[in-house]
Design an enzyme around this catalytic site. Structure first.
Site, PDB file in Angstrom:
ATOM      1  N   LYS A   1      60.407 -11.388  45.854  1.00 19.47           N
ATOM      2  CA  LYS A   1      60.498 -12.835  45.614  1.00 19.47           C
ATOM      3  C   LYS A   1      61.637 -13.151  44.645  1.00 19.47           C
ATOM      4  O   LYS A   1      62.379 -14.124  44.828  1.00 19.47           O
ATOM      5  CB  LYS A   1      59.172 -13.354  45.050  1.00 19.47           C
ATOM      6  CG  LYS A   1      58.016 -13.339  46.041  1.00 19.47           C
ATOM      7  CD  LYS A   1      56.743 -13.839  45.372  1.00 19.47           C
ATOM      8  CE  LYS A   1      55.561 -13.800  46.324  1.00 19.47           C
ATOM      9  NZ  LYS A   1      54.307 -14.251  45.670  1.00 19.47           N
TER      10      LYS A   1
ATOM     11  N   GLU B   1      49.132  -3.145  51.223  1.00 22.39           N
ATOM     12  CA  GLU B   1      49.431  -3.865  49.983  1.00 22.39           C
ATOM     13  C   GLU B   1      48.542  -3.380  48.846  1.00 22.39           C
ATOM     14  O   GLU B   1      48.941  -3.398  47.683  1.00 22.39           O
ATOM     15  CB  GLU B   1      49.268  -5.372  50.178  1.00 22.39           C
ATOM     16  CG  GLU B   1      49.895  -6.189  49.047  1.00 22.39           C
ATOM     17  CD  GLU B   1      49.969  -7.670  49.355  1.00 22.39           C
ATOM     18  OE1 GLU B   1      51.071  -8.227  49.293  1.00 22.39           O
ATOM     19  OE2 GLU B   1      48.915  -8.269  49.657  1.00 22.39           O
TER      20      GLU B   1
ATOM     21  N   HIS C   1      49.938   3.038  76.887  1.00 20.66           N
ATOM     22  CA  HIS C   1      51.151   2.942  77.697  1.00 20.66           C
ATOM     23  C   HIS C   1      52.368   2.622  76.838  1.00 20.66           C
ATOM     24  O   HIS C   1      53.406   2.219  77.366  1.00 20.66           O
ATOM     25  CB  HIS C   1      50.969   1.874  78.775  1.00 20.66           C
ATOM     26  CG  HIS C   1      49.822   2.152  79.689  1.00 20.66           C
ATOM     27  ND1 HIS C   1      49.928   2.971  80.797  1.00 20.66           N
ATOM     28  CD2 HIS C   1      48.521   1.759  79.638  1.00 20.66           C
ATOM     29  CE1 HIS C   1      48.751   3.040  81.405  1.00 20.66           C
ATOM     30  NE2 HIS C   1      47.877   2.320  80.714  1.00 20.66           N
TER      31      HIS C   1
END
Length: 533
Positions: free
Chosen positions: A455, A322, A351
Protein backbone atom coordinates in the site's frame (compact mmCIF):
# COMPACT_ATOMS: atom_id res chain seq x y z
CA UNK A 1 7.48 -42.22 -1.83
CA UNK A 2 5.31 -45.26 -1.18
CA UNK A 3 2.07 -44.28 0.57
CA UNK A 4 0.82 -46.82 3.06
CA UNK A 5 -2.89 -47.44 2.56
CA UNK A 6 -5.11 -50.01 4.21
CA UNK A 7 -8.64 -50.39 5.50
CA UNK A 8 -7.17 -50.58 9.01
CA UNK A 9 -5.25 -47.31 8.62
CA UNK A 10 -8.31 -45.63 7.10
CA UNK A 11 -10.47 -46.61 10.08
CA UNK A 12 -7.78 -45.67 12.59
CA UNK A 13 -7.38 -42.11 11.33
CA UNK A 14 -10.88 -41.31 10.06
CA UNK A 15 -12.60 -38.47 11.90
CA UNK A 16 -16.39 -38.67 11.70
CA UNK A 17 -18.98 -36.47 13.36
CA UNK A 18 -22.60 -37.32 12.68
CA UNK A 19 -23.98 -34.00 13.91
CA UNK A 20 -21.54 -31.93 11.86
CA UNK A 21 -22.10 -34.30 8.92
CA UNK A 22 -18.32 -34.16 8.49
CA UNK A 23 -15.68 -36.75 7.67
CA UNK A 24 -11.95 -36.07 7.57
CA UNK A 25 -9.72 -38.76 6.09
CA UNK A 26 -6.00 -38.18 6.67
CA UNK A 27 -4.91 -41.77 6.04
CA UNK A 28 -3.31 -40.94 2.67
CA UNK A 29 -0.91 -38.50 4.30
CA UNK A 30 2.13 -40.67 4.94
CA UNK A 31 2.72 -39.76 8.59
CA UNK A 32 3.61 -42.33 11.21
CA UNK A 33 2.11 -42.93 14.63
CA UNK A 34 5.38 -41.60 16.06
CA UNK A 35 4.71 -38.25 14.38
CA UNK A 36 1.57 -37.74 16.44
CA UNK A 37 3.42 -38.76 19.60
CA UNK A 38 6.26 -36.33 18.89
CA UNK A 39 3.78 -33.46 18.44
CA UNK A 40 1.75 -34.29 21.56
CA UNK A 41 3.53 -31.77 23.79
CA UNK A 42 3.45 -28.89 21.25
CA UNK A 43 -0.23 -29.64 20.73
CA UNK A 44 -0.92 -29.42 24.48
CA UNK A 45 0.69 -26.00 24.47
CA UNK A 46 -1.35 -24.99 21.39
CA UNK A 47 -4.59 -25.99 23.12
CA UNK A 48 -3.61 -23.88 26.12
CA UNK A 49 -2.81 -20.89 23.91
CA UNK A 50 -6.17 -21.27 22.15
CA UNK A 51 -7.93 -21.12 25.51
CA UNK A 52 -6.12 -17.89 26.32
CA UNK A 53 -6.96 -16.48 22.88
CA UNK A 54 -10.66 -17.15 23.31
CA UNK A 55 -10.58 -15.59 26.77
CA UNK A 56 -9.29 -12.32 25.32
CA UNK A 57 -5.49 -12.54 25.42
CA UNK A 58 -3.60 -10.25 23.04
CA UNK A 59 -3.13 -12.91 20.38
CA UNK A 60 -2.09 -10.27 17.84
CA UNK A 61 0.86 -8.78 19.75
CA UNK A 62 2.18 -6.64 16.88
CA UNK A 63 -1.05 -4.63 16.80
CA UNK A 64 -1.95 -5.07 20.48
CA UNK A 65 -5.30 -6.67 19.67
CA UNK A 66 -7.46 -9.50 20.85
CA UNK A 67 -8.60 -12.06 18.27
CA UNK A 68 -12.32 -12.68 18.66
CA UNK A 69 -13.86 -14.16 15.55
CA UNK A 70 -14.82 -17.21 17.63
CA UNK A 71 -17.08 -14.99 19.75
CA UNK A 72 -19.14 -14.02 16.69
CA UNK A 73 -20.94 -17.39 16.73
CA UNK A 74 -20.93 -17.77 20.51
CA UNK A 75 -21.07 -14.32 22.13
CA UNK A 76 -21.26 -15.80 25.62
CA UNK A 77 -17.57 -16.70 25.27
CA UNK A 78 -16.59 -13.05 24.86
CA UNK A 79 -14.32 -11.76 27.64
CA UNK A 80 -16.64 -8.89 28.58
CA UNK A 81 -20.39 -8.46 28.79
CA UNK A 82 -20.07 -5.31 26.68
CA UNK A 83 -18.57 -7.24 23.75
CA UNK A 84 -21.12 -10.04 24.11
CA UNK A 85 -24.03 -7.60 24.05
CA UNK A 86 -22.58 -5.70 21.11
CA UNK A 87 -22.39 -8.91 19.07
CA UNK A 88 -25.95 -9.93 19.98
CA UNK A 89 -27.41 -6.49 19.36
CA UNK A 90 -25.65 -6.18 16.01
CA UNK A 91 -27.04 -9.52 14.86
CA UNK A 92 -30.54 -8.44 15.89
CA UNK A 93 -30.12 -5.15 14.02
CA UNK A 94 -28.97 -7.05 10.92
CA UNK A 95 -32.01 -9.31 10.95
CA UNK A 96 -34.37 -6.39 11.66
CA UNK A 97 -32.87 -4.36 8.81
CA UNK A 98 -33.17 -7.29 6.40
CA UNK A 99 -36.82 -7.74 7.39
CA UNK A 100 -37.51 -4.04 6.75
CA UNK A 101 -35.99 -4.33 3.28
CA UNK A 102 -37.81 -7.56 2.43
CA UNK A 103 -41.16 -6.25 3.65
CA UNK A 104 -40.80 -3.01 1.70
CA UNK A 105 -41.01 -0.86 4.82
CA UNK A 106 -37.61 0.54 3.88
CA UNK A 107 -37.34 1.52 0.22
CA UNK A 108 -35.26 3.61 -2.14
CA UNK A 109 -35.78 7.34 -2.52
CA UNK A 110 -38.41 6.99 -5.26
CA UNK A 111 -40.42 4.30 -3.53
CA UNK A 112 -38.59 1.48 -5.28
CA UNK A 113 -38.44 -1.75 -3.28
CA UNK A 114 -34.84 -2.93 -3.05
CA UNK A 115 -34.27 -6.05 -5.16
CA UNK A 116 -30.48 -6.04 -5.49
CA UNK A 117 -27.45 -5.75 -3.23
CA UNK A 118 -24.18 -4.23 -4.43
CA UNK A 119 -21.21 -4.97 -2.16
CA UNK A 120 -18.14 -2.76 -2.49
CA UNK A 121 -15.00 -3.90 -0.69
CA UNK A 122 -11.72 -5.69 -1.14
CA UNK A 123 -9.93 -8.75 0.23
CA UNK A 124 -11.49 -10.44 3.23
CA UNK A 125 -14.45 -8.09 3.28
CA UNK A 126 -15.60 -9.47 -0.07
CA UNK A 127 -14.09 -12.94 -0.59
CA UNK A 128 -16.07 -14.54 2.23
CA UNK A 129 -19.47 -12.99 1.47
CA UNK A 130 -19.02 -13.69 -2.24
CA UNK A 131 -18.13 -17.33 -1.62
CA UNK A 132 -21.15 -17.97 0.62
CA UNK A 133 -23.52 -15.97 -1.59
CA UNK A 134 -22.57 -18.17 -4.53
CA UNK A 135 -22.46 -21.42 -2.58
CA UNK A 136 -25.96 -20.98 -1.13
CA UNK A 137 -27.68 -19.11 -3.97
CA UNK A 138 -31.05 -20.45 -5.07
CA UNK A 139 -34.11 -19.49 -7.08
CA UNK A 140 -35.73 -18.56 -3.75
CA UNK A 141 -33.26 -15.74 -3.02
CA UNK A 142 -34.98 -12.56 -1.90
CA UNK A 143 -32.34 -10.27 -3.41
CA UNK A 144 -29.65 -10.62 -6.05
CA UNK A 145 -26.06 -9.88 -5.05
CA UNK A 146 -23.45 -8.04 -7.12
CA UNK A 147 -19.83 -7.42 -6.11
CA UNK A 148 -17.20 -4.78 -6.81
CA UNK A 149 -13.99 -6.12 -5.31
CA UNK A 150 -11.23 -4.52 -7.36
CA UNK A 151 -10.11 -1.13 -8.60
CA UNK A 152 -10.45 -2.07 -12.27
CA UNK A 153 -12.55 0.66 -13.95
CA UNK A 154 -13.66 -1.67 -16.72
CA UNK A 155 -14.62 -4.30 -14.14
CA UNK A 156 -16.72 -1.73 -12.28
CA UNK A 157 -18.41 -0.73 -15.55
CA UNK A 158 -19.25 -4.38 -16.26
CA UNK A 159 -20.92 -4.83 -12.86
CA UNK A 160 -22.90 -1.60 -13.21
CA UNK A 161 -23.91 -2.62 -16.73
CA UNK A 162 -25.30 -5.90 -15.39
CA UNK A 163 -27.33 -3.95 -12.83
CA UNK A 164 -28.46 -1.54 -15.54
CA UNK A 165 -31.89 -0.01 -15.03
CA UNK A 166 -32.18 -1.83 -11.70
CA UNK A 167 -29.87 0.71 -10.04
CA UNK A 168 -32.79 2.55 -8.31
CA UNK A 169 -33.70 -0.79 -6.71
CA UNK A 170 -30.12 -1.55 -5.64
CA UNK A 171 -28.93 -1.27 -2.05
CA UNK A 172 -25.20 -0.51 -1.84
CA UNK A 173 -23.08 -1.87 1.03
CA UNK A 174 -19.69 -0.19 1.47
CA UNK A 175 -17.35 -2.36 3.56
CA UNK A 176 -14.12 -0.97 4.99
CA UNK A 177 -12.85 -1.41 8.53
CA UNK A 178 -10.78 1.77 8.59
CA UNK A 179 -12.75 3.62 5.96
CA UNK A 180 -9.46 4.52 4.29
CA UNK A 181 -8.85 1.48 2.08
CA UNK A 182 -8.03 2.97 -1.33
CA UNK A 183 -9.67 0.27 -3.47
CA UNK A 184 -12.92 0.48 -1.50
CA UNK A 185 -12.88 4.27 -1.49
CA UNK A 186 -12.41 4.34 -5.26
CA UNK A 187 -15.16 1.77 -5.74
CA UNK A 188 -17.50 3.84 -3.60
CA UNK A 189 -16.75 7.02 -5.56
CA UNK A 190 -17.29 5.22 -8.88
CA UNK A 191 -20.61 3.84 -7.66
CA UNK A 192 -21.65 7.19 -6.19
CA UNK A 193 -21.08 8.78 -9.59
CA UNK A 194 -23.25 6.10 -11.23
CA UNK A 195 -26.12 6.81 -8.83
CA UNK A 196 -25.80 10.56 -9.33
CA UNK A 197 -25.69 10.25 -13.13
CA UNK A 198 -28.92 8.26 -12.88
CA UNK A 199 -30.50 11.12 -10.94
CA UNK A 200 -30.41 9.21 -7.67
CA UNK A 201 -29.24 10.13 -4.19
CA UNK A 202 -26.39 7.83 -3.20
CA UNK A 203 -26.95 8.20 0.59
CA UNK A 204 -30.55 7.02 0.15
CA UNK A 205 -29.20 3.71 -1.19
CA UNK A 206 -26.07 3.35 0.96
CA UNK A 207 -25.14 1.32 4.04
CA UNK A 208 -21.74 1.42 5.75
CA UNK A 209 -20.07 -1.54 7.43
CA UNK A 210 -17.08 -0.11 9.24
CA UNK A 211 -15.41 0.50 12.58
CA UNK A 212 -17.14 3.05 14.77
CA UNK A 213 -15.59 6.47 14.41
CA UNK A 214 -13.81 5.64 11.14
CA UNK A 215 -13.72 7.98 8.14
CA UNK A 216 -16.48 5.93 6.53
CA UNK A 217 -18.59 5.95 9.68
CA UNK A 218 -18.31 9.73 9.92
CA UNK A 219 -19.19 10.14 6.24
CA UNK A 220 -22.26 7.93 6.55
CA UNK A 221 -23.51 9.95 9.52
CA UNK A 222 -22.78 13.30 7.89
CA UNK A 223 -24.63 12.37 4.68
CA UNK A 224 -27.45 10.47 6.33
CA UNK A 225 -26.90 7.02 4.87
CA UNK A 226 -29.59 4.41 5.50
CA UNK A 227 -27.61 2.63 8.20
CA UNK A 228 -24.15 1.88 9.56
CA UNK A 229 -23.17 -1.49 11.04
CA UNK A 230 -20.04 -2.02 13.16
CA UNK A 231 -16.79 -3.83 12.58
CA UNK A 232 -14.57 -4.43 15.60
CA UNK A 233 -10.82 -4.14 15.95
CA UNK A 234 -10.68 -7.69 17.33
CA UNK A 235 -11.95 -9.18 14.04
CA UNK A 236 -9.59 -9.25 11.07
CA UNK A 237 -10.88 -8.92 7.52
CA UNK A 238 -10.17 -12.53 6.56
CA UNK A 239 -12.08 -13.82 9.60
CA UNK A 240 -14.92 -11.29 9.43
CA UNK A 241 -17.39 -13.35 7.38
CA UNK A 242 -19.62 -14.09 10.38
CA UNK A 243 -19.77 -10.45 11.45
CA UNK A 244 -21.85 -7.76 9.75
CA UNK A 245 -19.33 -7.96 6.89
CA UNK A 246 -20.92 -11.18 5.69
CA UNK A 247 -24.11 -11.62 7.66
CA UNK A 248 -25.79 -8.43 6.45
CA UNK A 249 -25.58 -9.18 2.72
CA UNK A 250 -26.35 -12.86 3.28
CA UNK A 251 -29.43 -12.06 5.38
CA UNK A 252 -30.58 -9.65 2.68
CA UNK A 253 -30.07 -12.36 0.06
CA UNK A 254 -32.30 -14.61 2.14
CA UNK A 255 -29.67 -17.08 3.30
CA UNK A 256 -30.08 -18.92 6.60
CA UNK A 257 -27.58 -16.97 8.71
CA UNK A 258 -28.72 -18.75 11.88
CA UNK A 259 -27.71 -22.07 10.31
CA UNK A 260 -24.39 -20.60 9.21
CA UNK A 261 -23.62 -19.40 12.73
CA UNK A 262 -24.77 -22.68 14.30
CA UNK A 263 -22.53 -24.73 12.02
CA UNK A 264 -19.52 -22.61 12.92
CA UNK A 265 -20.38 -22.70 16.63
CA UNK A 266 -20.76 -26.48 16.66
CA UNK A 267 -17.50 -26.97 14.78
CA UNK A 268 -15.73 -24.61 17.19
CA UNK A 269 -16.87 -26.88 20.00
CA UNK A 270 -15.22 -29.90 18.37
CA UNK A 271 -12.01 -28.02 17.59
CA UNK A 272 -11.61 -26.94 21.22
CA UNK A 273 -11.16 -30.54 22.32
CA UNK A 274 -7.69 -31.29 23.72
CA UNK A 275 -7.98 -34.85 22.35
CA UNK A 276 -6.23 -34.51 18.99
CA UNK A 277 -7.80 -37.53 17.28
CA UNK A 278 -11.24 -36.15 18.21
CA UNK A 279 -10.42 -32.65 16.99
CA UNK A 280 -10.74 -32.13 13.20
CA UNK A 281 -9.11 -28.69 13.28
CA UNK A 282 -6.08 -30.11 15.07
CA UNK A 283 -5.83 -33.03 12.64
CA UNK A 284 -5.94 -30.67 9.69
CA UNK A 285 -3.27 -28.40 11.17
CA UNK A 286 -1.07 -31.38 11.99
CA UNK A 287 -1.27 -32.60 8.40
CA UNK A 288 -0.13 -29.18 7.24
CA UNK A 289 2.70 -29.34 9.74
CA UNK A 290 3.63 -32.86 8.66
CA UNK A 291 3.62 -31.95 4.97
CA UNK A 292 5.68 -28.79 5.45
CA UNK A 293 7.82 -30.25 8.28
CA UNK A 294 6.95 -27.07 10.11
CA UNK A 295 9.02 -25.06 7.65
CA UNK A 296 6.34 -23.88 5.23
CA UNK A 297 6.94 -23.72 1.51
CA UNK A 298 4.66 -26.59 0.51
CA UNK A 299 1.75 -26.14 -1.87
CA UNK A 300 -1.81 -27.05 -0.94
CA UNK A 301 -4.02 -27.93 -3.89
CA UNK A 302 -7.69 -27.58 -2.95
CA UNK A 303 -10.09 -29.60 -5.09
CA UNK A 304 -13.78 -29.28 -4.20
CA UNK A 305 -15.85 -31.61 -6.34
CA UNK A 306 -18.86 -29.31 -6.27
CA UNK A 307 -19.57 -26.21 -8.33
CA UNK A 308 -21.08 -24.47 -5.30
CA UNK A 309 -17.68 -24.64 -3.60
CA UNK A 310 -15.73 -23.23 -6.53
CA UNK A 311 -15.02 -19.94 -4.73
CA UNK A 312 -14.05 -21.75 -1.52
CA UNK A 313 -10.52 -22.15 -2.87
CA UNK A 314 -10.14 -18.39 -3.34
CA UNK A 315 -11.50 -17.83 0.15
CA UNK A 316 -9.03 -20.34 1.60
CA UNK A 317 -6.22 -18.86 -0.44
CA UNK A 318 -6.54 -15.58 1.42
CA UNK A 319 -7.34 -17.10 4.81
CA UNK A 320 -4.31 -19.39 4.75
CA UNK A 321 -1.73 -17.43 2.78
CA UNK A 322 -2.33 -14.04 4.41
CA UNK A 323 -2.38 -15.66 7.85
CA UNK A 324 0.57 -18.02 7.51
CA UNK A 325 2.81 -16.29 4.98
CA UNK A 326 5.21 -14.58 7.39
CA UNK A 327 8.87 -13.59 7.24
CA UNK A 328 9.41 -13.49 11.01
CA UNK A 329 8.28 -15.69 13.88
CA UNK A 330 7.16 -14.39 17.26
CA UNK A 331 10.79 -14.28 18.42
CA UNK A 332 11.75 -12.04 15.50
CA UNK A 333 13.71 -14.76 13.72
CA UNK A 334 13.56 -15.04 9.93
CA UNK A 335 11.55 -18.15 9.02
CA UNK A 336 9.71 -17.40 5.73
CA UNK A 337 6.67 -19.45 6.69
CA UNK A 338 3.78 -20.06 4.33
CA UNK A 339 1.64 -22.57 2.47
CA UNK A 340 0.77 -21.79 -1.15
CA UNK A 341 -2.91 -22.49 -1.87
CA UNK A 342 -4.40 -22.93 -5.31
CA UNK A 343 -7.11 -24.90 -7.05
CA UNK A 344 -10.43 -24.53 -8.75
CA UNK A 345 -12.85 -27.45 -8.78
CA UNK A 346 -13.05 -31.08 -9.76
CA UNK A 347 -13.35 -32.57 -12.21
CA UNK A 348 -12.38 -29.54 -14.32
CA UNK A 349 -8.90 -29.46 -12.82
CA UNK A 350 -8.27 -33.03 -13.94
CA UNK A 351 -8.09 -31.56 -17.44
CA UNK A 352 -5.75 -28.69 -16.53
CA UNK A 353 -2.93 -29.29 -14.03
CA UNK A 354 -3.47 -32.86 -12.82
CA UNK A 355 -0.83 -33.99 -15.32
CA UNK A 356 1.80 -32.05 -13.40
CA UNK A 357 0.52 -33.24 -10.03
CA UNK A 358 0.99 -36.82 -11.15
CA UNK A 359 4.29 -36.53 -13.00
CA UNK A 360 5.83 -33.18 -12.04
CA UNK A 361 7.58 -32.06 -8.84
CA UNK A 362 6.32 -33.63 -5.62
CA UNK A 363 6.01 -30.29 -3.83
CA UNK A 364 2.35 -30.34 -2.80
CA UNK A 365 -0.45 -32.16 -1.07
CA UNK A 366 -4.07 -32.24 -2.20
CA UNK A 367 -7.13 -31.42 -0.12
CA UNK A 368 -10.14 -33.07 -1.72
CA UNK A 369 -13.56 -31.79 -0.69
CA UNK A 370 -16.35 -34.26 -1.35
CA UNK A 371 -20.08 -33.55 -1.19
CA UNK A 372 -22.24 -36.66 -0.98
CA UNK A 373 -25.57 -35.20 -2.08
CA UNK A 374 -25.63 -34.68 -5.83
CA UNK A 375 -28.67 -32.42 -6.23
CA UNK A 376 -32.15 -31.73 -4.94
CA UNK A 377 -34.25 -34.63 -6.21
CA UNK A 378 -33.18 -37.66 -8.20
CA UNK A 379 -30.90 -37.93 -11.23
CA UNK A 380 -31.25 -39.69 -14.55
CA UNK A 381 -28.87 -42.48 -15.52
CA UNK A 382 -26.21 -41.61 -18.08
CA UNK A 383 -24.38 -44.80 -19.03
CA UNK A 384 -23.33 -47.94 -17.19
CA UNK A 385 -26.32 -47.63 -14.85
CA UNK A 386 -24.70 -44.52 -13.34
CA UNK A 387 -25.76 -40.92 -12.78
CA UNK A 388 -23.61 -37.86 -13.50
CA UNK A 389 -23.12 -37.48 -9.74
CA UNK A 390 -21.80 -41.02 -9.50
CA UNK A 391 -19.38 -40.26 -12.31
CA UNK A 392 -18.24 -37.13 -10.47
CA UNK A 393 -17.49 -39.14 -7.33
CA UNK A 394 -15.69 -41.72 -9.44
CA UNK A 395 -13.48 -38.97 -10.86
CA UNK A 396 -12.63 -37.85 -7.32
CA UNK A 397 -11.86 -41.37 -6.15
CA UNK A 398 -9.94 -42.15 -9.32
CA UNK A 399 -7.84 -39.01 -9.08
CA UNK A 400 -7.09 -39.71 -5.43
CA UNK A 401 -6.08 -43.27 -6.25
CA UNK A 402 -3.84 -42.16 -9.12
CA UNK A 403 -2.09 -39.68 -6.84
CA UNK A 404 -1.58 -42.38 -4.21
CA UNK A 405 -0.09 -44.74 -6.79
CA UNK A 406 2.36 -42.01 -7.75
CA UNK A 407 3.30 -41.43 -4.12
CA UNK A 408 1.53 -38.07 -3.89
CA UNK A 409 -0.19 -37.30 -0.59
CA UNK A 410 -3.77 -36.17 -0.09
CA UNK A 411 -6.47 -35.78 2.50
CA UNK A 412 -10.22 -35.78 1.97
CA UNK A 413 -12.93 -33.73 3.66
CA UNK A 414 -16.47 -35.02 3.14
CA UNK A 415 -19.74 -33.27 3.92
CA UNK A 416 -23.21 -34.64 3.33
CA UNK A 417 -24.48 -31.63 1.38
CA UNK A 418 -23.90 -27.93 0.82
CA UNK A 419 -26.16 -25.90 3.09
CA UNK A 420 -25.77 -23.01 5.51
CA UNK A 421 -24.86 -25.32 8.39
CA UNK A 422 -22.11 -27.24 6.55
CA UNK A 423 -20.67 -24.02 5.11
CA UNK A 424 -20.43 -22.72 8.68
CA UNK A 425 -18.68 -25.95 9.68
CA UNK A 426 -16.13 -25.66 6.86
CA UNK A 427 -15.38 -22.01 7.62
CA UNK A 428 -14.79 -22.73 11.31
CA UNK A 429 -12.75 -25.85 10.54
CA UNK A 430 -10.19 -24.00 8.44
CA UNK A 431 -10.12 -20.95 10.70
CA UNK A 432 -9.16 -23.21 13.61
CA UNK A 433 -6.59 -25.12 11.57
CA UNK A 434 -4.92 -21.82 10.70
CA UNK A 435 -4.81 -20.82 14.37
CA UNK A 436 -3.33 -24.14 15.47
CA UNK A 437 -0.72 -24.31 12.71
CA UNK A 438 0.38 -20.75 13.53
CA UNK A 439 0.83 -21.72 17.18
CA UNK A 440 2.83 -24.81 16.23
CA UNK A 441 5.28 -22.81 14.13
CA UNK A 442 5.28 -19.73 16.38
CA UNK A 443 4.01 -17.00 14.06
CA UNK A 444 1.41 -14.24 14.30
CA UNK A 445 -1.47 -15.35 12.06
CA UNK A 446 -3.47 -12.18 12.58
CA UNK A 447 -1.48 -9.38 11.00
CA UNK A 448 -0.24 -8.69 7.47
CA UNK A 449 2.70 -6.26 7.55
CA UNK A 450 3.78 -6.97 3.97
CA UNK A 451 0.39 -5.88 2.66
CA UNK A 452 1.01 -2.48 4.22
CA UNK A 453 4.34 -2.33 2.36
CA UNK A 454 2.48 -2.73 -0.93
CA UNK A 455 0.00 0.00 0.00
CA UNK A 456 2.83 2.38 0.87
CA UNK A 457 4.61 1.69 -2.42
CA UNK A 458 1.36 2.26 -4.32
CA UNK A 459 1.00 5.65 -2.67
CA UNK A 460 4.53 6.52 -3.75
CA UNK A 461 3.69 5.48 -7.32
CA UNK A 462 0.68 7.82 -7.34
CA UNK A 463 2.85 10.70 -6.12
CA UNK A 464 5.43 9.89 -8.80
CA UNK A 465 2.71 9.92 -11.46
CA UNK A 466 1.51 13.32 -10.30
CA UNK A 467 5.06 14.67 -10.44
CA UNK A 468 5.45 13.39 -14.02
CA UNK A 469 2.23 15.06 -15.15
CA UNK A 470 3.18 18.31 -13.44
CA UNK A 471 6.59 18.28 -15.13
CA UNK A 472 5.12 17.73 -18.60
CA UNK A 473 2.41 20.36 -18.17
CA UNK A 474 4.99 22.95 -17.15
CA UNK A 475 6.58 22.51 -20.57
CA UNK A 476 3.79 22.03 -23.12
CA UNK A 477 4.85 20.55 -26.48
CA UNK A 478 8.36 19.83 -25.22
CA UNK A 479 9.28 16.21 -25.82
CA UNK A 480 11.06 14.49 -22.97
CA UNK A 481 12.86 11.17 -22.78
CA UNK A 482 12.27 8.93 -19.76
CA UNK A 483 15.70 9.85 -18.44
CA UNK A 484 15.04 13.58 -18.82
CA UNK A 485 11.73 13.35 -16.96
CA UNK A 486 13.24 11.25 -14.18
CA UNK A 487 16.11 13.73 -13.86
CA UNK A 488 13.74 16.71 -13.78
CA UNK A 489 11.65 15.30 -10.92
CA UNK A 490 14.57 13.86 -8.96
CA UNK A 491 13.71 10.20 -9.60
CA UNK A 492 16.69 9.06 -11.65
CA UNK A 493 16.84 5.84 -9.62
CA UNK A 494 13.28 4.94 -10.66
CA UNK A 495 13.39 5.29 -14.45
CA UNK A 496 11.69 1.97 -15.04
CA UNK A 497 8.70 3.00 -12.92
CA UNK A 498 8.62 6.38 -14.67
CA UNK A 499 8.44 4.56 -18.00
CA UNK A 500 5.64 2.24 -16.82
CA UNK A 501 3.63 5.20 -15.53
CA UNK A 502 4.11 7.05 -18.81
CA UNK A 503 2.83 4.10 -20.84
CA UNK A 504 -0.36 4.09 -18.78
CA UNK A 505 -0.74 7.86 -19.01
CA UNK A 506 -0.45 7.82 -22.81
CA UNK A 507 -3.00 5.02 -23.14
CA UNK A 508 -5.67 6.89 -21.18
CA UNK A 509 -7.02 10.36 -22.01
CA UNK A 510 -7.44 12.03 -18.62
CA UNK A 511 -4.11 13.92 -18.40
CA UNK A 512 -3.47 14.54 -22.10
CA UNK A 513 -0.05 12.85 -22.16
CA UNK A 514 1.18 11.79 -25.62
CA UNK A 515 4.01 9.58 -26.84
CA UNK A 516 6.23 9.81 -29.89
CA UNK A 517 7.16 6.15 -30.15
CA UNK A 518 10.83 5.36 -30.25
CA UNK A 519 12.81 2.33 -31.33
CA UNK A 520 13.29 0.60 -29.00
CA UNK A 521 10.16 1.60 -27.07
CA UNK A 522 11.94 2.82 -23.91
CA UNK A 523 13.60 5.50 -26.09
CA UNK A 524 10.20 7.10 -26.82
CA UNK A 525 9.58 10.76 -26.01
CA UNK A 526 6.63 12.08 -24.06
CA UNK A 527 4.80 15.40 -24.07
CA UNK A 528 1.63 17.30 -23.32
CA UNK A 529 0.29 19.43 -26.16
CA UNK A 530 -0.06 23.13 -25.53
CA UNK A 531 -3.19 25.13 -26.30
CA UNK A 532 -4.00 25.69 -29.99
CA UNK A 533 -3.70 29.42 -30.73
Amino acid sequence: MVIITSWKRFKEYLYYDQELELLLDISRMNFSAEFLTELAEPMRDAYHQLQLLEKGALANPDEGRMVGHYWLRNPDLAPTEEIAQDIKETLKEILDFAEQIHSGRLQGEKGNPFRNILLVGVGGSILGPRFVADALASSRDKMKAFFIDNGDPDGIDRVLSRIGEELPATLCLIISKSGGTIETRNGMLEVRRAYEEAGLSFPDHAVAITQRGSQLDKLSQKEGWLRAFPMWDWVGGRTSLLSAVGLLSLALQGIDVAGLLQGAKDCDGRTRRPDTLANPGALLALMWYYSTQGQGGKQMVVLPYKDRLELFTKYLQQLIMESLGKEKNLQGETVHQGITVYGNKGSSDQHSYLQQLLEGPDNFFVTFIEVLKDRQGSSAYMEENSTSGEYLQAFLLGTREALTQKGRESLTITVKEVNAYTIGVLIALFERAVSIYALLVGINAYHQPAVEMGKKAAGQAIQLKNNIVECLKKHPDKRFSVHEIALAIGEEAHQEMVFKLLLHLTTNPEHGVNMAAGHPLPESRFFVSGPIL
